[in-house]
Design an enzyme around this catalytic site. Structure first.
Site, PDB file in Angstrom:
ATOM      1  N   TYR A   1       5.510   0.756  21.594  1.00  0.00           N
ATOM      2  CA  TYR A   1       4.827   0.554  20.310  1.00  0.00           C
ATOM      3  C   TYR A   1       3.665  -0.422  20.469  1.00  0.00           C
ATOM      4  CZ  TYR A   1       4.212  -1.180  15.517  1.00  0.00           C
ATOM      5  OH  TYR A   1       3.684  -1.565  14.304  1.00  0.00           O
TER       6      TYR A   1
ATOM      7  N   ASN B   1      -3.110   5.020   9.286  1.00  0.00           N
ATOM      8  CA  ASN B   1      -1.952   4.180   8.946  1.00  0.00           C
ATOM      9  C   ASN B   1      -0.643   4.716   9.510  1.00  0.00           C
ATOM     10  OD1 ASN B   1      -0.187   2.376   7.082  1.00  0.00           O
ATOM     11  ND2 ASN B   1       0.398   4.480   6.569  1.00  0.00           N
TER      12      ASN B   1
ATOM     13  N   THR C   1       0.614   0.975  22.198  1.00  0.00           N
ATOM     14  CA  THR C   1      -0.272   1.816  21.364  1.00  0.00           C
ATOM     15  C   THR C   1      -1.132   0.971  20.440  1.00  0.00           C
ATOM     16  OG1 THR C   1       1.378   2.112  19.581  1.00  0.00           O
ATOM     17  CG2 THR C   1       1.356   3.757  21.344  1.00  0.00           C
TER      18      THR C   1
ATOM     19  N   SER D   1       3.051   8.594   2.142  1.00  0.00           N
ATOM     20  CA  SER D   1       4.210   8.865   1.285  1.00  0.00           C
ATOM     21  C   SER D   1       5.086   7.635   1.071  1.00  0.00           C
ATOM     22  CB  SER D   1       5.048  10.006   1.873  1.00  0.00           C
ATOM     23  OG  SER D   1       5.338   9.749   3.236  1.00  0.00           O
ATOM     24  N   ARG D   2       5.092   6.751   2.042  1.00  0.00           N
ATOM     25  CA  ARG D   2       6.011   5.599   1.965  1.00  0.00           C
ATOM     26  C   ARG D   2       5.292   4.337   2.444  1.00  0.00           C
ATOM     27  NH1 ARG D   2       9.654   5.816   5.799  1.00  0.00           N
ATOM     28  NH2 ARG D   2       8.831   7.611   6.909  1.00  0.00           N
TER      29      ARG D   2
ATOM     30  N   SER E   1      -1.153  -4.117  14.866  1.00  0.00           N
ATOM     31  CA  SER E   1      -0.013  -5.017  14.679  1.00  0.00           C
ATOM     32  C   SER E   1      -0.222  -6.300  15.462  1.00  0.00           C
ATOM     33  CB  SER E   1       1.266  -4.334  15.166  1.00  0.00           C
ATOM     34  OG  SER E   1       2.331  -5.258  15.165  1.00  0.00           O
TER      35      SER E   1
ATOM     36  N   ILE F   1       5.599  -6.799   7.132  1.00  0.00           N
ATOM     37  CA  ILE F   1       5.333  -6.382   5.755  1.00  0.00           C
ATOM     38  C   ILE F   1       6.613  -5.778   5.169  1.00  0.00           C
ATOM     39  CG2 ILE F   1       3.842  -4.977   4.263  1.00  0.00           C
ATOM     40  CD1 ILE F   1       2.302  -7.087   6.005  1.00  0.00           C
TER      41      ILE F   1
ATOM     42  N   GLY G   1      -0.281   9.073   6.436  1.00  0.00           N
ATOM     43  CA  GLY G   1       1.043   8.483   6.185  1.00  0.00           C
ATOM     44  C   GLY G   1       1.121   7.716   4.882  1.00  0.00           C
TER      45      GLY G   1
END
Ligand code: NDP
Length: 250
Positions: free
Chosen positions: A155, A92, A158, A16-17, A142, A188, A14
């Site tokens: 979320y 990520n 996980t 790209s962004r 997280s 972030i 991940g």
């Protein structure tokens, strides 16, 4: 400061962004050769390729939907063929949605579990033959999984699971000198925040800023700082740990 990372080989999912992109570009700037992936074509993919070309090094930005096990396998094949080994894996890529628990569909549950947990498992398992002594695996967790957060039960489940996975693998593979750690992130600021309507963005920044000791949100570059530490030999006695990169959020 030379961290001795020049020529090391990394897979970052991940990239790209957002945070992943900050990690990829920081690693590339430190001399690491990076393979990263994304799930859908976007201008961000081309701009990342361009940025990495300017930086120099052997980098590859590949399409791979991590919710599809065969595509994870293909991604690992690319790592084997192009690099022959991996010194660093950063799990990520992540998915989230904000849904009242009573209305959470099985499709949304599966999407988030598949992306955040099952993909990390498949990537690590597939990378094992490529990981030698001194290599490092980082799972992006997280802070929210410790404190809980309404509408994100799937979320946070996980992200909590990633910590168990990490601690067990640290013990199982310690004798091979492979290290496994979690970075537990606070809030972030990424491009996703920039793309929000201004009033929503300001309210969100205000709310979370007030919860941190440092009085501000973090940046992808600050997450990348912790990744560089865990990628380098500076952290060679750090494994099974959860390192908080959260500005002292509570
Ligand atoms: P973004 O949504 O901004 O970026 C996610 C990245 O992962 C993108 O590059 C996306 O690719 C890629 N990706 C998502 N799903 C898949 C998939 N199925 N296959 C391949 N690639 C995929 O996320 P963030 O940068 O905000 O978050 C990165 C990580 O940090 C996540 O694990 C997240 O949970 C964690 N985190 C983030 C926090 C924050 O405040 N931002 C706080 C705490 C943890 P594409 O562009 O193709 O969609």
């Amino acid at each position: 400061m030379d961290l001795g990372l020049h020529g090391r080989k990394a897979l970052v999912t991940g990239g790209s962004r957002g945070i992943g992109r900050g990690i990829v570009t920081a690693l590339a700037a430190a001399g690491v050769d990076v393979i990263t992936c994304y799930q859908r074509e976007s201008p961000a993919v081309e701009s990342l390729r361009h940025e990495l070309k300017e930086t120099g090094g052997q980098h590859h930005v590949l399409l791979a939907d991590l919710t599809r096990p065969e595509q994870v396998g293909e991604l690992l094949d690319e790592c084997r063929q192009r690099f022959g080994r991996l010194d660093l894996v950063v799990n990520n890529a992540g998915a989230i949605s904000h849904v009242p628990y009573g209305e959470l569909s099985i499709q949304d549950w599966n999407r988030v579990v598949d992306t955040n947990l099952t993909a990390a498992h498949l990537v690590i398992q597939g990378a094992l033959p490529l990981l030698g002594p001194g290599s490092s695996v980082i799972n992006i967790g997280s802070k929210s999984s410790e404190v809980g957060i309404p509408l994100r039960a799937h979320y946070t489940a996980t992200k909590a699971a990633l910590r168990g996975l990490t601690r067990s693998l640290a013990k199982e593979f310690g004798d091979r000198e492979i290290r496994f750690n979690v970075l537990a992130l606070g809030v972030i600021a990424t491009d996703a925040l920039d793309e929000m309507p201004a009033d929503r963005r300001d309210a969100l920044v205000q709310r979370y800023r007030g919860k941190t000791a440092l009085g501000r949100l973090g940046t992808p570059a600050e997450v990348a700082g912790a990744v560089l530490f865990l990628a380098s030999d500076l952290s060679r006695y750090v494994t099974g740990a959860t390192i908080h990169v959260d500005g002292g959020i509570s």
